[in-house]
Write a protein that holds these residues in place. Structure first.
Motif, PDB file in Angstrom:
ATOM      1  N   ALA A 102      -1.568  12.478   3.735  1.00 25.43           N
ATOM      2  CA  ALA A 102      -2.360  13.416   2.879  1.00 25.43           C
ATOM      3  C   ALA A 102      -1.817  14.890   3.441  1.00 25.43           C
ATOM      4  CB  ALA A 102      -3.797  13.487   2.950  1.00 25.43           C
ATOM      5  N   ALA A 103      -1.524  14.987   4.487  1.00 24.55           N
ATOM      6  CA  ALA A 103      -0.690  16.418   4.931  1.00 24.55           C
ATOM      7  C   ALA A 103       0.493  16.372   4.466  1.00 24.55           C
ATOM      8  CB  ALA A 103      -0.968  16.448   6.492  1.00 24.55           C
ATOM      9  N   THR A 104       1.206  15.548   4.638  1.00 23.76           N
ATOM     10  CA  THR A 104       2.907  15.681   4.361  1.00 23.76           C
ATOM     11  C   THR A 104       3.035  15.751   2.913  1.00 23.76           C
ATOM     12  OG1 THR A 104       3.120  13.360   4.602  1.00 23.76           O
ATOM     13  CG2 THR A 104       3.617  14.691   6.536  1.00 23.76           C
ATOM     14  N   MET A 125       0.889  -1.012  -0.131  1.00 20.56           N
ATOM     15  CA  MET A 125       0.004   0.204  -0.111  1.00 20.56           C
ATOM     16  C   MET A 125       0.927   1.241  -0.087  1.00 20.56           C
ATOM     17  SD  MET A 125      -3.049   0.825   2.680  1.00 20.56           S
ATOM     18  CE  MET A 125      -1.787   1.376   4.291  1.00 20.56           C
ATOM     19  N   THR A 126       0.728   2.255  -0.890  1.00 15.63           N
ATOM     20  CA  THR A 126       1.438   3.226  -0.832  1.00 15.63           C
ATOM     21  C   THR A 126       0.623   4.427  -0.246  1.00 15.63           C
ATOM     22  OG1 THR A 126       0.335   3.836  -3.063  1.00 15.63           O
ATOM     23  CG2 THR A 126       2.403   2.765  -3.190  1.00 15.63           C
ATOM     24  N   ALA A 127       1.367   5.566   0.246  1.00  8.27           N
ATOM     25  CA  ALA A 127       0.724   6.463   0.858  1.00  8.27           C
ATOM     26  C   ALA A 127       0.504   7.565   0.138  1.00  8.27           C
ATOM     27  CB  ALA A 127       1.559   6.648   2.087  1.00  8.27           C
ATOM     28  N   GLY A 128      -0.318   8.447   0.699  1.00  9.17           N
ATOM     29  CA  GLY A 128      -0.345  10.050   0.193  1.00  9.17           C
ATOM     30  C   GLY A 128      -0.772  10.242  -1.335  1.00  9.17           C
ATOM     31  N   PRO A 129      -1.948  10.270  -1.473  1.00  6.31           N
ATOM     32  CA  PRO A 129      -2.682  10.162  -2.754  1.00  6.31           C
ATOM     33  C   PRO A 129      -2.616  11.597  -3.619  1.00  6.31           C
ATOM     34  CG  PRO A 129      -4.382   9.869  -1.261  1.00  6.31           C
ATOM     35  CD  PRO A 129      -2.968   9.935  -0.476  1.00  6.31           C
ATOM     36  N   VAL A 130      -2.975  12.369  -2.957  1.00  6.62           N
ATOM     37  CA  VAL A 130      -3.614  13.715  -3.513  1.00  6.62           C
ATOM     38  C   VAL A 130      -2.895  15.034  -2.874  1.00  6.62           C
ATOM     39  CG1 VAL A 130      -5.851  14.623  -4.203  1.00  6.62           C
ATOM     40  CG2 VAL A 130      -5.857  12.439  -3.209  1.00  6.62           C
ATOM     41  N   ALA A 131      -2.556  15.747  -3.831  1.00  6.30           N
ATOM     42  CA  ALA A 131      -2.072  17.126  -3.412  1.00  6.30           C
ATOM     43  C   ALA A 131      -3.071  17.962  -3.138  1.00  6.30           C
ATOM     44  CB  ALA A 131      -0.957  17.597  -4.438  1.00  6.30           C
ATOM     45  N   ALA A 132      -3.232  18.706  -2.086  1.00  6.28           N
ATOM     46  CA  ALA A 132      -4.272  19.763  -1.834  1.00  6.28           C
ATOM     47  C   ALA A 132      -4.296  20.681  -2.920  1.00  6.28           C
ATOM     48  CB  ALA A 132      -4.043  20.543  -0.530  1.00  6.28           C
ATOM     49  N   ALA A 133      -5.324  21.178  -3.504  1.00  5.00           N
ATOM     50  CA  ALA A 133      -5.641  22.458  -4.445  1.00  5.00           C
ATOM     51  C   ALA A 133      -6.081  23.554  -3.503  1.00  5.00           C
ATOM     52  CB  ALA A 133      -6.589  21.928  -5.320  1.00  5.00           C
ATOM     53  N   SER A 134      -5.093  24.425  -3.099  1.00  4.85           N
ATOM     54  CA  SER A 134      -5.335  25.777  -2.357  1.00  4.85           C
ATOM     55  C   SER A 134      -5.749  26.800  -2.928  1.00  4.85           C
ATOM     56  CB  SER A 134      -4.421  26.010  -1.452  1.00  4.85           C
ATOM     57  OG  SER A 134      -4.437  27.350  -0.612  1.00  4.85           O
ATOM     58  N   GLY A 135      -6.973  27.270  -2.300  1.00 15.14           N
ATOM     59  CA  GLY A 135      -7.494  28.610  -3.091  1.00 15.14           C
ATOM     60  C   GLY A 135      -6.524  29.971  -2.892  1.00 15.14           C
ATOM     61  N   SER A 136      -5.894  29.929  -1.575  1.00 19.44           N
ATOM     62  CA  SER A 136      -4.992  30.825  -1.238  1.00 19.44           C
ATOM     63  C   SER A 136      -3.904  30.308  -0.743  1.00 19.44           C
ATOM     64  CB  SER A 136      -6.044  31.800  -0.280  1.00 19.44           C
ATOM     65  OG  SER A 136      -5.136  32.573   0.287  1.00 19.44           O
ATOM     66  N   ALA A 137      -2.835  30.349  -1.317  1.00 15.64           N
ATOM     67  CA  ALA A 137      -1.678  29.890  -0.844  1.00 15.64           C
ATOM     68  C   ALA A 137      -0.912  30.371   0.291  1.00 15.64           C
ATOM     69  CB  ALA A 137      -0.528  29.971  -1.920  1.00 15.64           C
ATOM     70  N   ALA A 138      -1.159  31.795   0.396  1.00 12.00           N
ATOM     71  CA  ALA A 138      -0.669  32.407   1.658  1.00 12.00           C
ATOM     72  C   ALA A 138      -1.832  32.684   2.827  1.00 12.00           C
ATOM     73  CB  ALA A 138      -0.482  33.985   1.218  1.00 12.00           C
ATOM     74  N   GLY A 139      -1.294  32.547   4.261  1.00 12.00           N
ATOM     75  CA  GLY A 139      -2.022  32.636   5.226  1.00 12.00           C
ATOM     76  C   GLY A 139      -2.382  31.189   5.851  1.00 12.00           C
ATOM     77  N   GLY A 141       0.511  15.692   0.279  1.00 14.73           N
ATOM     78  CA  GLY A 141      -0.602  16.587  -0.368  1.00 14.73           C
ATOM     79  C   GLY A 141      -0.620  17.838   0.185  1.00 14.73           C
ATOM     80  N   GLY A 142      -0.312  18.058   1.385  1.00 13.98           N
ATOM     81  CA  GLY A 142      -0.299  19.561   1.818  1.00 13.98           C
ATOM     82  C   GLY A 142      -1.782  19.887   2.277  1.00 13.98           C
ATOM     83  N   THR A 143      -2.625  18.877   2.491  1.00 18.46           N
ATOM     84  CA  THR A 143      -3.697  19.089   2.991  1.00 18.46           C
ATOM     85  C   THR A 143      -3.672  19.242   4.593  1.00 18.46           C
ATOM     86  OG1 THR A 143      -4.804  17.477   1.197  1.00 18.46           O
ATOM     87  CG2 THR A 143      -6.054  18.080   3.348  1.00 18.46           C
ATOM     88  N   THR A 144      -4.496  20.311   5.207  1.00 24.17           N
ATOM     89  CA  THR A 144      -4.470  20.538   6.526  1.00 24.17           C
ATOM     90  C   THR A 144      -5.372  19.542   7.191  1.00 24.17           C
ATOM     91  OG1 THR A 144      -4.111  22.920   6.096  1.00 24.17           O
ATOM     92  CG2 THR A 144      -5.070  22.276   8.281  1.00 24.17           C
ATOM     93  N   VAL A 145      -5.153  19.011   8.040  1.00 25.19           N
ATOM     94  CA  VAL A 145      -5.885  17.823   8.673  1.00 25.19           C
ATOM     95  C   VAL A 145      -6.602  18.141  10.046  1.00 25.19           C
ATOM     96  CG1 VAL A 145      -6.264  15.472   9.073  1.00 25.19           C
ATOM     97  CG2 VAL A 145      -4.919  16.061   7.389  1.00 25.19           C
ATOM     98  N   VAL A 146      -7.719  18.466  10.196  1.00 22.48           N
ATOM     99  CA  VAL A 146      -8.423  18.620  11.772  1.00 22.48           C
ATOM    100  C   VAL A 146      -9.199  17.253  12.043  1.00 22.48           C
ATOM    101  CG1 VAL A 146      -9.777  20.106  13.002  1.00 22.48           C
ATOM    102  CG2 VAL A 146      -8.349  21.201  10.886  1.00 22.48           C
ATOM    103  N   VAL A 147      -8.856  16.977  13.280  1.00 17.65           N
ATOM    104  CA  VAL A 147      -9.553  15.569  13.662  1.00 17.65           C
ATOM    105  C   VAL A 147     -10.008  15.867  15.020  1.00 17.65           C
ATOM    106  CG1 VAL A 147      -9.071  12.997  14.000  1.00 17.65           C
ATOM    107  CG2 VAL A 147      -7.558  14.017  12.008  1.00 17.65           C
ATOM    108  N   ARG A 155      -1.423  25.890   7.251  1.00 12.79           N
ATOM    109  CA  ARG A 155      -1.688  24.908   6.100  1.00 12.79           C
ATOM    110  C   ARG A 155      -0.361  23.614   6.221  1.00 12.79           C
ATOM    111  NH1 ARG A 155      -4.725  26.807   2.101  1.00 12.79           N
ATOM    112  NH2 ARG A 155      -5.171  29.033   2.511  1.00 12.79           N
ATOM    113  N   GLY A 156      -1.071  22.586   5.836  1.00 15.65           N
ATOM    114  CA  GLY A 156      -0.418  21.358   5.867  1.00 15.65           C
ATOM    115  C   GLY A 156      -0.057  20.692   7.484  1.00 15.65           C
ATOM    116  N   GLU A 157      -0.686  21.467   8.330  1.00 15.18           N
ATOM    117  CA  GLU A 157      -0.661  21.040   9.779  1.00 15.18           C
ATOM    118  C   GLU A 157      -1.761  19.915   9.932  1.00 15.18           C
ATOM    119  OE1 GLU A 157      -1.164  24.157  12.296  1.00 15.18           O
ATOM    120  OE2 GLU A 157      -0.437  23.140  14.132  1.00 15.18           O
ATOM    121  N   THR A 158      -1.258  19.107  10.935  1.00 15.34           N
ATOM    122  CA  THR A 158      -2.337  17.910  11.425  1.00 15.34           C
ATOM    123  C   THR A 158      -2.595  18.238  12.693  1.00 15.34           C
ATOM    124  OG1 THR A 158      -0.491  16.655  11.749  1.00 15.34           O
ATOM    125  CG2 THR A 158      -1.607  16.092   9.728  1.00 15.34           C
TER     126      THR A 158
END
Lengths: 285, 1032
Positions: free
Chosen positions: A202-204, A1-15, A206-212, A46-49
């Motif tokens: 996904a975070a590392t 099984m490989t990890a990390g499928p998708v890179a986040a598509a961010s609307g606003s790169a800053a902030g 794909g750059g997705t911010t993860v809130v759990v 961004r990218g934080e878990t």
């Protein structure tokens, strides 16, 4: 099984990915009013878990729904991926959910169409049915180890497989933020670990911010930061293994429970001002 | 299958039970909507075909006649062929049957038709000899051959044209259409033109060339292809007859046809079907719509989690709505063609049972539209539920308990009840309720009453259950405790009650109405026919039908000769002449037809009467004695000898009023053939003769001339032998004086040992006053059973009705409500007396043999026995046939459709209710498991479920049955049962409650069994480990 499928598509790169300012949410009305959130101040990079902890009724899920645009704040601000959600219409909120936010619910069955195949669930979430998307969806399933179950009915999968599929579905549109409400509470340890690994990937990757939102200490430790909601406010935060507390709007500070054992409520503290903060210690009797 | 279609299919399969219910309900809704218009279309066709087939030849075609001395056949043929083209419908008149006809006297007192027709020999069965081929050759009927003593060697003459008998025939089918409107055979008489009562002599066409300019009628009959006439061709057919008339007019042809009347009759019957079908279909669609609406709504609500997921994933509202609607709409789309086919098939079954055999059942465009419209409720429900789900916040859709449940407001119920009551009042005002006349809107009553009662039931039931909370909480166990609370608090249970109540109200009413219609149809058919079976016959002149029947049925319990005269000038009233000795055993009679017992009535019809005085021979001789007078006068004696209505006055002779000798004998020649002595007349003359007025008498106190004489004997001569005629001269004779005792000129009659003593008196100064003594061999006035409309008309008709010969006949009426054997009421008399009163001239009447049901198993067999005696049997009718005709009329067909449709709706409501209760029980699996885990025994759980289900089902069924019964009592008298309201007998409106209760009991038992099975199945699936599953 490989990890990390998708890179986040961010609307606003800053902030930051998520900003909450004095966020308040009240349920009900009249004598039955319940303030679930009482002025939450939170920023998530961004990218934080981030793991959100707290006792039942502390407002964890409410915070998640506000971030997902499923509820409107009674007061305060909530920004997701640079978009202020408060003034948005229902259609705009749906658009935010479609492009910027992925949601993973506690009950695996609620994340999926149980009667549809894994492939179909992915395509349903994506909202498109082009043949190229079919191939893309298959790749996504491969990435989470469900490649050989792509044509299986989602309802026939095990709990862990369902949650992996649900995670894929939640990330299929490459959201900037993934919101997960106790995603491992109904899974066994192995399945839970797999799901947690996928979220971190996904975070590392794909750059997705993860809130759990979670009660699981192991899930919390796997995240880069934890916040504790208590009585509708952010109390303790843990970052890189160190405890932090947040000064509330009224200057209140919530000490971690173990600290309270040393400095119980009512303890007189001496405040020493330092160049970069303050030091508190028990006052001499 | 991949993609959207695959997801759709999997979703349908995953919710298999709900999907099946939706498809089933939608399918039934479509089928119910389709059945009405499809059945109406087929019925319209069947009614049209039935009406045409049952008509007379002039209603089944067109007859064109030329009355010139001799219309050339070539000219006639060309004119007719052109007329067929000009009609615009030549395919409907493909054949033509030409014929020519004249009349002649085979014997001096007879008149017969001489005729030929195209294809003649194919329609005659030549029993002796052969069919005519050359000019002057004729075939004669077997009856005429017997009557006139004709053989194949006989010769006759039609004026100057010699005729030679070459064969003896029997017609294969004397009433078949081939013969057109011409009454060629004996008593087969067209009421439009009288034809001689002798069977026709048939000849070859070449015979008519010898007639020259003598009157010869030419006719052409164009038979209509009956089975090719469809409703859409009726307008063209209506214009065809006038077009034919216009086309043949230049050639001198005149058209006779009653086809337009037949088409009108068929149209009326079809019209009476269309409106009821629409009302019935609409009423039945309402509960089906409701069920479909609820089923789709439930199904859409069950998909709420899926819809929430779509919203959660950020799909647009439209996309989410389409996603939410996809499954129910797909199911509806599947149900449409299947429902169309099912409705078509069901209509086919219904048509085979109720309509004319062979009636095609096509699917009209209106039916397809109706089917699609029937799904509108489901579509509406899907859109509303889907929109509701789309608009509902995702979080609310995830809540375990739904949001505020909107309870049905009391205002809605009050509004419905007020509307229902207002509807019934409106119908009352329109005459559709409690009215003596029919009104098609009466068919709305069961729907209105059913809906009102249903709404009440949904209020009463939970109230009653709440009242039971206390008692069940204190005693009775857990089963009743749970059951009453479930019923009181669950809206789904009340929906089932509403649907069941409405559907069963319609079904109960429909069955009740059908029982009433069936009973009235049987009564009307039996009354119109007169007996279980009736043979229409044509006895030859001189044949005594009564004697023939007595030979075949000596016991008098199975057959009876009957003559019926229909008075078309009096709205078709009939004079029915029956054998009063046999009527009680053979004729149709019900106790409510008269106040007095039948035996008493029959006794009154035959009070006893002297026989008529029949004179047979070539001369008659009278002997007078004891003639005396008050003043000189001369008596001219006359006899009136009658054959039928033809009276030949016989001048017997002149004698002095007081002859010198005691006995005077006078003779006169009799007309040929048997005659009946109708009267004896005496004209009193002055002895000075001429037109001298009679002088007043010196021998009386007031100067009236008067006298007496005795008719001592009356004899006739046959050959050389004089034979006394039994004329009742010494007593018991038929002699009556005409006029009243106060007449200025009159007489007396008194039989005595020496003969009939006749007295006369008159006024002086008159010229030749005549005194008449009649010898009627029947009671005057004639006792008769008469219906109300006849009684009402007796005052204006001078107490007379039409006799068997059409002449007015004085009657002594006894009131009854029904005279069997005729449609419009009339008069029932003794046949023997009626025939005597008609002087045996009954060719205008229909001659019948009535057969009793139990005694004659096979009317056809009796008909063959009768034919073997020489009586021609024209047809066999039975009460069952008449019932069949009435049952194929519009109103009866509407009744059948109502029963079928309402039965399906009730079945669907029942199945839906049971399925709904079962599914609701399955959704309570967690609750049942918790109860089981807490120690509740399975039998307690079963009892709870059974009580709950049976309470709901029984409430709906009983409320509906009660509503249907109330509606029946209110509206049945106004529901149309016949195209034309029968004039007799009076219709009865008591439903066959036995059948209704039996059917309801059967349905109730089956429903209870299904509910018990459902409860047992649910409880059998309860396990404590189900508590490990997430609570719903």
């Amino acid at each position: 099984m490989t990890a990390g499928p998708v890179a986040a598509a961010s609307g606003s790169a800053a902030g930051p990915a998520v900003v909450c300012r004095n966020l308040v949410h009240v349920y009900g009305g009249g004598a039955a009013e319940v303030a679930a959130l009482r002025g939450v101040e939170l920023e998530i990079a961004r990218g934080e878990t981030l793991a959100v902890l707290g006792p039942s009724g502390s407002g964890k899920s409410t915070l998640l729904w506000l971030l997902a645009g499923l509820a409107r704040p009674t007061a305060g601000e909530v920004h997701v991926d640079g978009v202020d959600l408060a003034p948005l219409t229902a259609a705009q909120l749906r658009e935010v959910r479609r492009r910027r936010v992925g949601v993973l619910l506690q009950n695996p069955a609620r994340n999926l169409l149980g009667y549809a195949t894994c492939l179909d669930n992915v395509r349903f979430a994506r909202g498109r049915t082009r043949s190229a998307d079919a191939a893309d969806a298959a790749d996504l399933l491969d990435a989470v180890g469900l490649g050989d179950r792509r044509n299986a009915r989602a309802g026939s999968l095990s709990g862990g497989e369902q949650q992996r599929l649900a995670l894929t579905v939640a990330l299929v549109n490459r959201p900037a933020v993934l919101l997960a409400d106790e995603p491992t509470s109904q899974l066994d340890a192995t399945s839970a670990a797999l799901v947690v690994d996928l979220m971190r990937a996904a975070a590392t990757d794909g750059g997705t911010t993860v809130v759990v939102v979670t009660h699981d200490a192991e899930v919390a430790e796997a995240m880069s930061r934890t916040v504790t909601l208590s009585d509708g406010r952010i109390g303790r935060q843990t970052r890189a293994g160190r405890d932090h507390v947040v000064v509330g709007p009224d200057g209140q500070v919530h000490l971690p429970p173990d600290v309270l054992g040393v400095l119980p409520p009512g303890t007189l503290l001496e405040v020493d001002r330092l160049p970069d903060g303050v030091r508190l210690r028990r006052a001499a009797p | 299958m991949e993609g959207v279609a695959g997801r759709l299919l999997r979703g349908v399969r995953a919710r298999g039970a709900t999907s099946a219910i939706i498809v089933l309900v939608a399918l039934v809704a479509v089928a119910a909507a389709v059945t009405g218009p499809t059945f109406a279309t087929a019925a319209e066709r069947a009614v049209l075909t039935d009406t045409l087939h049952e008509g007379q030849p002039l209603a089944q075609g067109v007859e064109i006649t030329w009355q010139r001395p001799a219309a050339g056949l070539a000219d006639v043929t060309a004119a007719v062929d052109q007329a067929r083209q000009d009609s615009g419908t030549p395919d409907l008149f493909p054949a033509r049957i030409r014929g020519q006809q004249t009349s002649f006297a085979p014997l001096p007192y007879q008149q017969a038709a001489l005729a030929w027709r195209d294809g003649l020999c194919d329609h005659l069965r030549v029993v002796t000899g052969r069919c005519p081929a050359a000019a002057g050759e004729v075939v004669v009927s077997a009856a005429t051959a017997r009557l006139d003593g004709l053989t194949t060697k006989s010769t006759l003459a039609a004026g100057k044209v010699p005729l030679r008998v070459v064969g003896v025939y029997e017609p294969r089918e004397p009433t078949e259409r081939y013969w057109g409107a011409r009454g060629y055979f004996g008593q087969v008489v067209s009421k439009l033109q009288l034809v001689d009562s002798i069977d026709a002599f048939f000849t070859a066409p070449a015979t008519f060339e010898a007639f020259g300019d003598a009157p010869v009628g030419t006719s052409v009959y164009l038979p209509l292809v009956l089975d090719a006439v469809t409703p859409d061709r009726v307008p063209a057919l209506r214009t065809a007859v006038p077009r034919i008339a216009t086309s043949v007019a230049p050639s001198g042809g005149a058209v006779v046809s009653t086809l337009a009347d037949s088409l009108d009759d068929a149209g009326s019957s079809a019209q009476v079907l269309r409106v009821p079908v629409a009302l019935i279909t609409l009423q039945l669609l309402v509960p089906v719509w409701l069920l479909l609406f609820l089923a789709i709504g439930d199904a859409a609500d069950a998909r709420a989690p899926d819809v929430a997921l779509s919203s959660l994933r950020g799909h647009s509202r439209l996309r989410t709505l389409v996603f939410g609607l996809a499954e129910p709409v797909a199911l509806l789309a599947l149900a449409l063609p299947v429902g169309l086919l099912a409705g078509w098939a069901a209509t086919g079954v219904l048509a085979r049972a109720a309509l004319r055999p062979g009636t095609p059942v096509t699917l009209p465009a209106l039916a397809v539209l109706a089917g699609a419209g029937a799904l509108s409720a489901g579509l509406l429900a899907a859109v509303l539920a889907g929109w509701r789900a789309v608009r509902r916040p995702v979080l609310e859709q995830w809540r375990r308990t739904p949001g505020t449940r909107h309870r049905r407001g009391g205002l809605v119920d009050v509004a419905v009840l007020v509307a229902t009551a207002a509807g019934v009042v409106e119908l009352y005002a329109a005459g559709a309720v409690g009215s003596a006349s029919t009104h098609v809107l009466a068919l709305l009553v069961p729907g209105l009453v059913g809906l009102g009662v249903a709404v009440l039931a949904t209020r009463v039931l939970p109230w009653a259950c709440r009242r039971a909370f206390g008692p069940t909480g204190r005693r009775g166990g857990l089963g009743p405790f749970l059951a009453v609370r479930q019923v009181a608090r669950r809206p789904a249970a009340l929906r089932s009650v509403l649907l069941l109540s409405t559907s069963f109200a319609l079904a109960t009413f429909a069955i009740a109405a059908w029982t009433v219609t069936a009973a009235n149809t049987t009564a009307v058919a039996a009354t119109r026919t007169g007996a279980t079976a009736v043979l229409d016959v044509a006895p030859s002149p001189g044949e005594d039908l009564g004697a023939t029947v007595a030979t075949l049925d000596p016991g008098g319990t199975s057959a009876m000769a009957v003559d019926v005269y229909t008075d078309f000038d009096q709205d078709g009233r009939g004079t029915v002449a029956v054998d009063t000795a046999r009527f009680a055993a053979v004729g149709h009679w019900r106790r409510d037809f008269a106040a007095a017992p039948l035996a008493d009535l029959l006794t009154r019809l035959r009070p006893g009467s002297p026989e008529p005085v029949r004179l047979t021979g070539d001369r008659v001789r009278v002997r007078l004695t004891g003639s005396a007078a008050s003043n000189p006068a001369v008596l001219r004696l006359g006899l009136q000898a009658g054959r039928g209505h033809s009276i030949t006055p016989l001048d017997v002779g002149t004698v002095p009023a007081a002859p010198a000798g005691g006995t005077v004998t006078l003779e006169a020649a009799l007309p040929a053939g048997p005659v009946v002595l109708r009267a004896l007349t005496v004209t009193v003359l002055d002895p000075r003769g001429g037109y001298t007025p009679l002088a007043p008498s010196d021998g009386t106190s007031d100067g009236t001339p008067q006298g007496t004489f005795t008719l001592a004997s009356l004899e006739t001569r046959v050959g050389s032998t004089w034979t006394p005629v039994p004329a009742g001269l010494t007593g018991g004779g038929p002699w009556r004086i005409t006029g009243t005792p106060t007449d200025v000129t009159g007489g007396t009659v008194a039989p005595g040992p020496g003969g009939l003593r006749l007295g006369w008196h008159t006024l002086g100064g008159q010229v030749g006053p005549q005194i008449t003594w009649t010898a009627n061999g029947f009671p005057t006035p004639l006792p008769a059973l008469v219906t109300g409309d006849v009684t009402a008309g007796l005052a204006s008709s001078g107490g007379t009705v039409a006799g068997l010969d059409g002449a007015q006949l004085a009657v002594a009426p006894v009131a009854v409500t029904v005279v069997p054997g005729v449609r419009a009421g009339g008069v029932l008399v003794d046949r023997e007396y009626a025939r005597r009163a008609a002087f045996d001239t009954t060719f205008s009447a229909d001659h019948q043999v009535w057969l009793a049901g139990g005694a004659v198993a096979d009317p056809q067999a009796f008909a063959r026995r009768l034919a073997s005696t020489g009586v021609r049997v024209l047809g066999v009718r039975t009460t069952a046939d008449a019932e069949g005709v009435l049952r194929r009329q519009g109103p009866a067909l509407a009744s059948i459709l109502f029963v079928a449709d309402s039965g399906v709706a009730a079945l669907l409501a029942t199945v839906g209710a049971i399925a709904g209760l079962h599914l609701a029980g399955r959704r309570r699996r967690y609750e049942l498991s918790a109860l089981a885990a807490a120690g509740c025994r399975p039998r307690t759980l079963r009892a709870s479920l059974w009580l709950e289900q049976l309470t709901v089902l029984a409430s709906g069924l009983l409320a509906g049955a009660a509503a249907g019964a109330v509606a029946a009592l209110l509206a049945l008298p106004a529901v149309p049962e016949f195209v034309e309201l029968p004039r007799q007998p009076a219709l009865l409106f008591t439903p066959g409650w036995g059948l209704v209760l039996l059917l309801l009991a059967g349905v109730g038992l089956a429903t209870a069994a299904a509910a018990l099975a459902s409860g047992a199945t649910l409880v059998a699936g309860v396990r404590a480990d189900q508590l490990r599953e997430a609570a719903p």
